[in-house]
Enzyme design. Sequence first.
Site, PDB file in Angstrom:
ATOM      1  N   TYR A 137       0.826  -1.207   0.000  1.00  0.00           N
ATOM      2  CA  TYR A 137       0.000   0.000   0.000  1.00  0.00           C
ATOM      3  C   TYR A 137       0.860   1.257   0.000  1.00  0.00           C
ATOM      4  O   TYR A 137       0.418   2.329   0.421  1.00  0.00           O
ATOM      5  CB  TYR A 137      -0.948  -0.008   1.209  1.00  0.00           C
ATOM      6  CG  TYR A 137      -2.192  -0.826   0.961  1.00  0.00           C
ATOM      7  CD1 TYR A 137      -3.399  -0.217   0.642  1.00  0.00           C
ATOM      8  CD2 TYR A 137      -2.151  -2.211   1.009  1.00  0.00           C
ATOM      9  CE1 TYR A 137      -4.536  -0.969   0.389  1.00  0.00           C
ATOM     10  CE2 TYR A 137      -3.276  -2.978   0.756  1.00  0.00           C
ATOM     11  CZ  TYR A 137      -4.465  -2.351   0.450  1.00  0.00           C
ATOM     12  OH  TYR A 137      -5.598  -3.096   0.204  1.00  0.00           O
ATOM     13  N   GLY A 244     -10.463  -6.121  -4.410  1.00  0.00           N
ATOM     14  CA  GLY A 244      -9.112  -6.510  -4.799  1.00  0.00           C
ATOM     15  C   GLY A 244      -8.440  -7.371  -3.758  1.00  0.00           C
ATOM     16  O   GLY A 244      -7.731  -8.335  -4.082  1.00  0.00           O
ATOM     17  N   ASP A 245      -8.650  -7.043  -2.486  1.00  0.00           N
ATOM     18  CA  ASP A 245      -8.092  -7.856  -1.405  1.00  0.00           C
ATOM     19  C   ASP A 245      -8.709  -9.250  -1.401  1.00  0.00           C
ATOM     20  O   ASP A 245      -8.016 -10.258  -1.197  1.00  0.00           O
ATOM     21  CB  ASP A 245      -8.341  -7.169  -0.062  1.00  0.00           C
ATOM     22  CG  ASP A 245      -7.649  -5.820   0.035  1.00  0.00           C
ATOM     23  OD1 ASP A 245      -6.434  -5.770  -0.190  1.00  0.00           O
ATOM     24  OD2 ASP A 245      -8.338  -4.827   0.329  1.00  0.00           O
ATOM     25  N   ARG A 246     -10.025  -9.300  -1.616  1.00  0.00           N
ATOM     26  CA  ARG A 246     -10.706 -10.591  -1.665  1.00  0.00           C
ATOM     27  C   ARG A 246     -10.189 -11.423  -2.845  1.00  0.00           C
ATOM     28  O   ARG A 246     -10.005 -12.642  -2.736  1.00  0.00           O
ATOM     29  CB  ARG A 246     -12.197 -10.355  -1.787  1.00  0.00           C
ATOM     30  CG  ARG A 246     -13.092 -11.565  -1.829  1.00  0.00           C
ATOM     31  CD  ARG A 246     -13.169 -12.282  -0.490  1.00  0.00           C
ATOM     32  NE  ARG A 246     -12.144 -13.280  -0.325  1.00  0.00           N
ATOM     33  CZ  ARG A 246     -12.087 -14.130   0.690  1.00  0.00           C
ATOM     34  NH1 ARG A 246     -12.998 -14.088   1.651  1.00  0.00           N
ATOM     35  NH2 ARG A 246     -11.109 -15.011   0.773  1.00  0.00           N
TER      36      ARG A 246
END
Length: 471
Positions: A137, A244-246
């Site tokens: 990030y 996006g994380d999933r």
Amino acid sequence: MTIAVVGDLLLDHDLVGEATRLSPDAPVPVVDVDDSTYRAGGAGLVARMLAADGHDVVLVGVTGDDAPAGRLREALRGIRLATGPSGAPTPVKTRIRASGQAVVRVDEGCARPGVPGATPRMLEAIASADAVVVADYGRRLLENDDVRDALEAAATRVPVVWDPHPSGAAPVRGLAAATPNQAEALAFGSAGDAAGAATELAGRWGCPVVVTLGRHGALLHHGTGSGQRIPAPVIGTTDPCGAGDRFVASLAVGLATGAALQDAAQEAVQVAARFLADGGVSALHRQFPVVTDAGSATPSAPHDAGTPGPGGTQGPGGTGAADVWETLAQVRAAGGTVVATGGCFDLIHAGHARTLQAARALGDCLVVLLNSDDSVRRLKGAGRPIISAHDRSELLSALGCVDAVLLFEDDTPVNALEQVRPDIWVKGGDYEAAELPETPLIASWGGRSVIVPYHVARSTTSLAAALAKVG
């Protein structure tokens, strides 16, 4: 299978309410906030998703020492942490939603920090993982040379999936896949469309690239040919946050279990779509612990030890519900040894004190897993406990050998142990460590069970019987 999530830790703050009028000062909506919660963001969100799916997860990152860091550690309870100091404020992203619609996001503490250091425990967690997810990030952890070397070494033996950030570091060589979204892919490269960017990045990074395209699915490019489109199911959503994380979490699991990249990417697109269809980040409180402004965490992720009662999760000074997790994070960040023991501790006596002192001498902190009142009642009968959980916790916390107390509601400490994951589990008695029912569980994460001497004629039952004769 252990999945290491490596990357930047953020704190997400959700303010949710209704907007039924405009401000008299400016043409902006007034949001009447009904709910204010905090949850783990960034790499912490990926780790929380994987843990909620039942995977063994270790989270590798750095944290600050400010108030938001305390909320973040509480939101990460139940997840193994391999963390070091960030030397910077904790980034906080506040999302304001009204009537199901995002209104604005406010970022705090997001100034670009220096490159943080890496502890031996962080590097060991990467080296011992069966799969790795990198969640960059732009907070510069992925610029650390030791971390990069560890990730590049890991990529030679296990799947490593890298979710990049335009302000972050370039991915290391040998990845199973890199997963920029369309905007990120265009920002990284010079091409004018997703297909061209995927081709360019696959060549530059030396790995397959999966560009996520939101409602249009994903584009998979191996570095040669034209790439392959992966369609997504049609869903109705106004907030794609967290998709996006999933996606990257699901992709890493698929690759770790032996699926081909194309098959894993197709499944990840479906999983991300279901995540959004189920409410996305606005519905995370149904699955993951979130922290309210009052400081308590809502239940419950898998292996949660139960909701703390009054005084149920305290440090020696009785300073609040986050002390257990803060204590564990600090000890592990310093490479220390976590020791745990458990029991009812009703009418604390000399035998208890000797056992606790012996346990504390085995490591760098001692966490006591304490049966709740209902748990004691089920185990000992209607007349017990004699002392309430609040008072038992306070008495234990006052002992110099006890660093933290965690209250649990179950009949056994198994779920609490899954949260704390001590390096050493201590019990007092005259039996062998191999006989303890907890020993196989402790061994599953590399810990060990230790028996300390049992002091005859010192027990709560005999003390209670003696007291009954007085007066």
